[in-house]
Design a protein around this motif. Structure first.
Motif, mmCIF file in Angstrom:
data_model
loop_
_atom_site.group_PDB
_atom_site.id
_atom_site.type_symbol
_atom_site.label_atom_id
_atom_site.label_comp_id
_atom_site.label_asym_id
_atom_site.label_seq_id
_atom_site.Cartn_x
_atom_site.Cartn_y
_atom_site.Cartn_z
ATOM 1 N N THR A 441 -76.173 -52.668 4.999
ATOM 2 C CA THR A 441 -77.140 -51.578 4.891
ATOM 3 C C THR A 441 -77.159 -51.041 3.458
ATOM 4 O OG1 THR A 441 -76.778 -50.981 7.213
ATOM 5 C CG2 THR A 441 -77.824 -49.334 5.801
ATOM 6 N N LEU A 442 -78.315 -51.082 2.818
ATOM 7 C CA LEU A 442 -78.416 -50.767 1.397
ATOM 8 C C LEU A 442 -78.541 -49.278 1.091
ATOM 9 C CD1 LEU A 442 -80.843 -53.563 0.139
ATOM 10 C CD2 LEU A 442 -78.439 -53.300 -0.463
ATOM 11 N N ASN A 443 -79.198 -48.526 1.971
ATOM 12 C CA ASN A 443 -79.548 -47.140 1.634
ATOM 13 C C ASN A 443 -78.568 -46.124 2.205
ATOM 14 O OD1 ASN A 443 -80.660 -47.897 4.212
ATOM 15 N ND2 ASN A 443 -81.853 -46.001 4.220
ATOM 16 N N LEU A 444 -77.282 -46.467 2.259
ATOM 17 C CA LEU A 444 -76.287 -45.580 2.847
ATOM 18 C C LEU A 444 -76.051 -44.316 2.021
ATOM 19 C CD1 LEU A 444 -73.582 -48.151 4.043
ATOM 20 C CD2 LEU A 444 -75.085 -46.772 5.481
ATOM 21 N N ASN A 445 -76.309 -44.405 0.715
ATOM 22 C CA ASN A 445 -76.084 -43.239 -0.157
ATOM 23 C C ASN A 445 -74.705 -42.642 0.113
ATOM 24 O OD1 ASN A 445 -76.493 -41.183 -1.991
ATOM 25 N ND2 ASN A 445 -77.632 -39.894 -0.566
ATOM 26 N N LEU A 446 -73.670 -43.461 -0.088
ATOM 27 C CA LEU A 446 -72.319 -43.069 0.291
ATOM 28 C C LEU A 446 -71.758 -41.913 -0.524
ATOM 29 C CD1 LEU A 446 -70.789 -46.598 0.980
ATOM 30 C CD2 LEU A 446 -71.281 -44.804 2.649
ATOM 31 N N THR A 447 -72.400 -41.568 -1.644
ATOM 32 C CA THR A 447 -71.936 -40.402 -2.400
ATOM 33 C C THR A 447 -72.141 -39.118 -1.606
ATOM 34 O OG1 THR A 447 -74.098 -40.261 -3.487
ATOM 35 C CG2 THR A 447 -72.356 -41.482 -4.639
ATOM 36 N N SER A 448 -72.995 -39.157 -0.568
ATOM 37 C CA SER A 448 -73.271 -37.959 0.249
ATOM 38 C C SER A 448 -72.549 -37.963 1.583
ATOM 39 C CB SER A 448 -74.782 -37.838 0.501
ATOM 40 O OG SER A 448 -75.486 -37.677 -0.704
ATOM 41 N N ILE A 449 -71.653 -38.918 1.794
ATOM 42 C CA ILE A 449 -71.058 -39.049 3.125
ATOM 43 C C ILE A 449 -70.195 -37.843 3.482
ATOM 44 C CG2 ILE A 449 -69.017 -40.349 2.327
ATOM 45 C CD1 ILE A 449 -69.270 -42.011 4.922
ATOM 46 N N VAL A 450 -69.480 -37.285 2.506
ATOM 47 C CA VAL A 450 -68.644 -36.122 2.802
ATOM 48 C C VAL A 450 -69.514 -34.932 3.212
ATOM 49 C CG1 VAL A 450 -67.047 -34.420 1.834
ATOM 50 C CG2 VAL A 450 -66.730 -36.865 1.355
ATOM 51 N N GLY A 451 -70.608 -34.726 2.479
ATOM 52 C CA GLY A 451 -71.508 -33.623 2.801
ATOM 53 C C GLY A 451 -72.078 -33.727 4.193
ATOM 54 N N ALA A 452 -72.333 -34.945 4.659
ATOM 55 C CA ALA A 452 -72.898 -35.138 5.999
ATOM 56 C C ALA A 452 -71.915 -34.671 7.074
ATOM 57 C CB ALA A 452 -73.259 -36.599 6.204
ATOM 58 N N TYR A 453 -70.633 -35.017 6.913
ATOM 59 C CA TYR A 453 -69.635 -34.592 7.902
ATOM 60 C C TYR A 453 -69.277 -33.117 7.719
ATOM 61 C CZ TYR A 453 -69.020 -39.334 9.556
ATOM 62 O OH TYR A 453 -69.238 -40.569 10.121
ATOM 63 N N GLU A 454 -69.312 -32.648 6.483
ATOM 64 C CA GLU A 454 -69.009 -31.246 6.217
ATOM 65 C C GLU A 454 -70.016 -30.330 6.894
ATOM 66 O OE1 GLU A 454 -67.066 -29.312 2.247
ATOM 67 O OE2 GLU A 454 -68.992 -30.342 2.033
ATOM 68 N N ALA A 455 -71.262 -30.795 7.023
ATOM 69 C CA ALA A 455 -72.316 -29.982 7.630
ATOM 70 C C ALA A 455 -72.066 -29.718 9.114
ATOM 71 C CB ALA A 455 -73.674 -30.672 7.445
ATOM 72 N N ILE A 456 -71.248 -30.564 9.758
ATOM 73 C CA ILE A 456 -70.958 -30.364 11.192
ATOM 74 C C ILE A 456 -69.458 -30.185 11.398
ATOM 75 C CG2 ILE A 456 -73.011 -31.555 12.037
ATOM 76 C CD1 ILE A 456 -71.302 -34.044 12.461
ATOM 77 N N ALA A 457 -68.786 -29.619 10.377
ATOM 78 C CA ALA A 457 -67.331 -29.482 10.438
ATOM 79 C C ALA A 457 -66.862 -28.490 11.482
ATOM 80 C CB ALA A 457 -66.798 -29.079 9.058
ATOM 81 N N ASP A 458 -67.762 -27.672 12.009
ATOM 82 C CA ASP A 458 -67.368 -26.680 13.017
ATOM 83 C C ASP A 458 -67.040 -27.313 14.365
ATOM 84 O OD1 ASP A 458 -67.728 -24.743 11.142
ATOM 85 O OD2 ASP A 458 -69.737 -24.169 11.821
ATOM 86 N N PHE A 459 -67.393 -28.546 14.563
ATOM 87 C CA PHE A 459 -67.201 -29.206 15.853
ATOM 88 C C PHE A 459 -65.969 -30.118 15.789
ATOM 89 C CE2 PHE A 459 -71.623 -28.156 15.360
ATOM 90 C CZ PHE A 459 -71.955 -27.579 16.577
ATOM 91 N N PRO A 460 -65.027 -29.984 16.691
ATOM 92 C CA PRO A 460 -63.780 -30.770 16.665
ATOM 93 C C PRO A 460 -64.011 -32.275 16.659
ATOM 94 C CG PRO A 460 -63.614 -28.962 18.243
ATOM 95 C CD PRO A 460 -65.049 -29.002 17.805
ATOM 96 N N SER A 461 -65.052 -32.734 17.335
ATOM 97 C CA SER A 461 -65.308 -34.179 17.409
ATOM 98 C C SER A 461 -65.629 -34.783 16.044
ATOM 99 C CB SER A 461 -66.464 -34.454 18.372
ATOM 100 O OG SER A 461 -67.635 -33.761 17.954
ATOM 101 N N THR A 462 -66.065 -33.957 15.098
ATOM 102 C CA THR A 462 -66.462 -34.458 13.781
ATOM 103 C C THR A 462 -65.317 -35.199 13.097
ATOM 104 O OG1 THR A 462 -68.072 -32.682 13.494
ATOM 105 C CG2 THR A 462 -67.275 -33.763 11.501
#
Length: 594
Positions: A441-462
């Motif tokens: 997959t080419l368009n993963l934009n992995l530099t933003s992966i932390v921000g994606a999980y940080e946005a839902i950090a309030d949920f234990p499953s994250t």
């Protein structure tokens, strides 16, 4: 008799040679021999060796040079079996009796080349060289003939001997000019090439020898080359002849320069490179050359006279427009264009990319129907794009978005049973991608992966999702060498975030250590931390204690301990661990194995 007398007279003037050549010799194939000595006394103590000779006399006008002489195939084979012969042909002018001597050094390797070049002829023309009336020159020829007697066709040559090479020695009949390339071939040159090994062996080598002065061999220059706004750092150059040289600007762009009376002429060679980024850059550089008729080497500007442009300006501009069209799309999707192999894009894929260009660069809705939000995959050669498809504002229209974009980040919910929203938990766009498709997959934009999980950090499953993605990223890094650093960097950033959120949990420590191991930077300090962790988990009541202890042993390279701990694992635990990226360390000697 005149021919033998001429050769004997010339040999007699050489202080280190003594000839034994007769006019009525009955020995098959040869007429005698020449002995060579190291000293002027020509004593038995300084005898170096003996060279068989054959002398032929022929009536011929002295003004007509003799370049070739036919020799029987049977004689050549006999000479080869006898380790070669120094073959003399003397032409005698029938009017003046003037003798003109020629020679051919028929060494075993040279004879083989002659035989291979005329497989069906009974008499084979052999090239002759005029024998100069110079004692030093004659002694050098005889010395070379003596050296070539070591050549053996029957023994062959094993290329593995090159691994033990210490030096090479070249023996020639005349001085070599190293100011220009030298090519020595058995069929046209008199030479002997010897490989000297570290074991003290001296082995004659067959074949051709090419000697290139440093300027004529390819060499890299740490030099900036610029035309227009496009520049390259580092080029490969080689001299072609006294007035011209070749410069490889990139894999597909080569310039051949020729200087005449202060004017620099250039021929351009452009081969489309495979990747989008490389091809576009080379085409732009080429177009700038055609437009400016000048090039910068460092800070020096050199006007050029382009002799053969190869491609027309119009053709180049059209191709640049197509490439820039694709580059715009991939920039918008944050795709590394160095990965795009243009030769692998199918015609249907190219048409679909035009639709995507309208959707993302033009921000247009595209024709189509979708009953609900869905995920689509667009193939690009061996790669693919993962996109989000939403109903458009108008019937029959669709909106396409990049789910990995930080600017248009969407919220997702995931249900383990595949049911509705009830019981679903928040997830990121990265959780949409199966582990097996991460690498393609080419368009993963992995530099933003932390921000994606940080946005839902309030949920234990994250945190469970994020840890699984770290594991998947490590596995993907191992199986995708071209993107290895990209995935290792993403795994490191996400794992560091997990440590900051959850603390130094054992699996986070192990993941951090194996990232360092793969990079070859697992230092003494980190190894000590792993030893401390191994001791700690061995005395804990952690459900995964045995697996964690084994993981630590793998990181430390404790081979005996690893084998012991493997035996202690239950079958299901071992099977599970063999699917984890830490198992890649099993059987590896060192970090260099990666």
């Amino acid at each position: 008799m005149l021919a033998v007398s001429k050769i004997s007279e010339m040999i007699a003037r050489c202080p280190r040679l003594k000839s034994f050549i007769t006019t009525n010799d009955k020995t098959p194939f040869t007429d005698g021999h020449i002995d060579m000595h190291a000293g002027l006394q020509q004593s038995n103590a300084d005898w170096l060796g003996r060279v068989p000779v054959q002398v032929k006399g022929r009536s011929r006008g002295s003004k007509k040079a003799l370049s070739k002489y036919p020799v029987k195939r049977t004689d050549l084979i006999a000479y080869q079996k006898d380790s070669g012969v120094l073959y003399f042909v003397v032409t005698v002018d029938p009017r003046t009796s003037r003798c003109t001597p020629y020679y051919a050094l028929l060494s075993p390797f040279k004879i083989q080349d002659v035989l291979d070049g005329a497989p069906s002829r009974d008499r084979i023309p052999v090239s002759l060289t005029r024998l100069e009336n110079s004692p030093s020159s004659i002694e050098r020829i005889v010395g070379l003939a003596l050296k070539t007697r070591d050549q053996k066709i029957s023994t062959g040559f094993d290329p593995v001997l090159f691994e033990h090479a210490q030096s090479f020695t070249v023996h020639t009949a005349s001085e070599l000019n190293f100011d220009a390339p030298v090519t020595l071939t058995p069929g046209s040159s008199d030479f002997a090439l010897v490989l000297n090994t570290t074991d003290g062996l001296s082995i004659p080598l067959p074949g051709e020898l090419h000697i290139l002065p440093p300027e004529y061999a390819k060499r890299a220059l740490d030099l900036q080359v610029r035309s227009g706004e496009i520049s390259y750092r580092g080029i490969i150059v080689k001299r072609i002849d006294e007035d011209s040289f070749e410069a490889e600007i990139s894999d597909g762009l080569t310039l051949t320069f020729r200087s005449v009376a202060g004017t620099h002429y250039v021929n351009l060679s452009l081969t489309p490179e495979r990747t989008l980024e490389a091809r576009l850059k080379a085409f732009k550089f080429y177009a700038a050359l055609l437009n400016t008729q000048a090039i910068y080497f460092g800070e020096e500007l050199h006007p050029l006279a382009i002799e053969d442009p190869g491609e027309s300006s119009t053709s180049i501009r059209e191709q640049i427009e197509t490439l820039e069209f694709l580059a715009e799309l991939f920039t918008c999707l944050e795709v590394d264009s160095r990965l795009i192999d243009l030769d692998q894009i199918q015609e249907a894929e190219a048409r679909q990319l035009r639709v995507l260009h309208r959707a993302f660069v033009g921000e247009e809705e595209v024709a189509g129907t979708a009953p609900k939000i869905s995920v689509a995959h667009q193939q690009i050669g061996k790669w693919r794009l993962t996109l989000l498809v939403l109903p458009g504002r108008e019937p029959g229209m669709l909106r396409l978005t990049n789910p990995f974009s930080a600017e248009t980040r969407c919220q997702f919910r995931w249900n383990v049973d595949g049911g509705g929203l009830e019981g679903a938990v928040p997830a990121t766009a990265y959780d949409l991608v199966d582990a097996e498709h991460l690498g393609s997959t080419l368009n993963l934009n992995l530099t933003s992966i932390v921000g994606a999980y940080e946005a839902i950090a309030d949920f234990p499953s994250t945190y469970g999702f994020a840890n699984q993605r770290v594991v998947d990223l490590l596995t993907t890094a191992d199986t995708n060498p071209r993107r290895r650093d990209e995935f290792l960097d993403a795994a490191a950033r996400l794992n560091d975030w997990l440590v900051a959120e959850e603390g130094e949990r054992p699996h986070h420590q192990i993941n951090r250590a194996q990232i360092l191991w793969r990079r070859g930077t697992l230092a003494v300090e980190q190894r000590d931390q792993i030893r401390a962790l191994k001791h700690k988990v061995a005395h804990s009541d952690d459900d995964h204690r045995d697996q964690l202890e084994l993981a630590c042993a793998l990181l430390l390279g404790e081979r005996d301990e690893v084998e012991y701990l493997v035996q202690q694992l239950a079958e299901d635990q071992l099977a599970q661990m063999q699917g984890w990226p830490i198992w890649r360390l099993h059987g590896s000697e060192s970090q260099a194995d990666f």
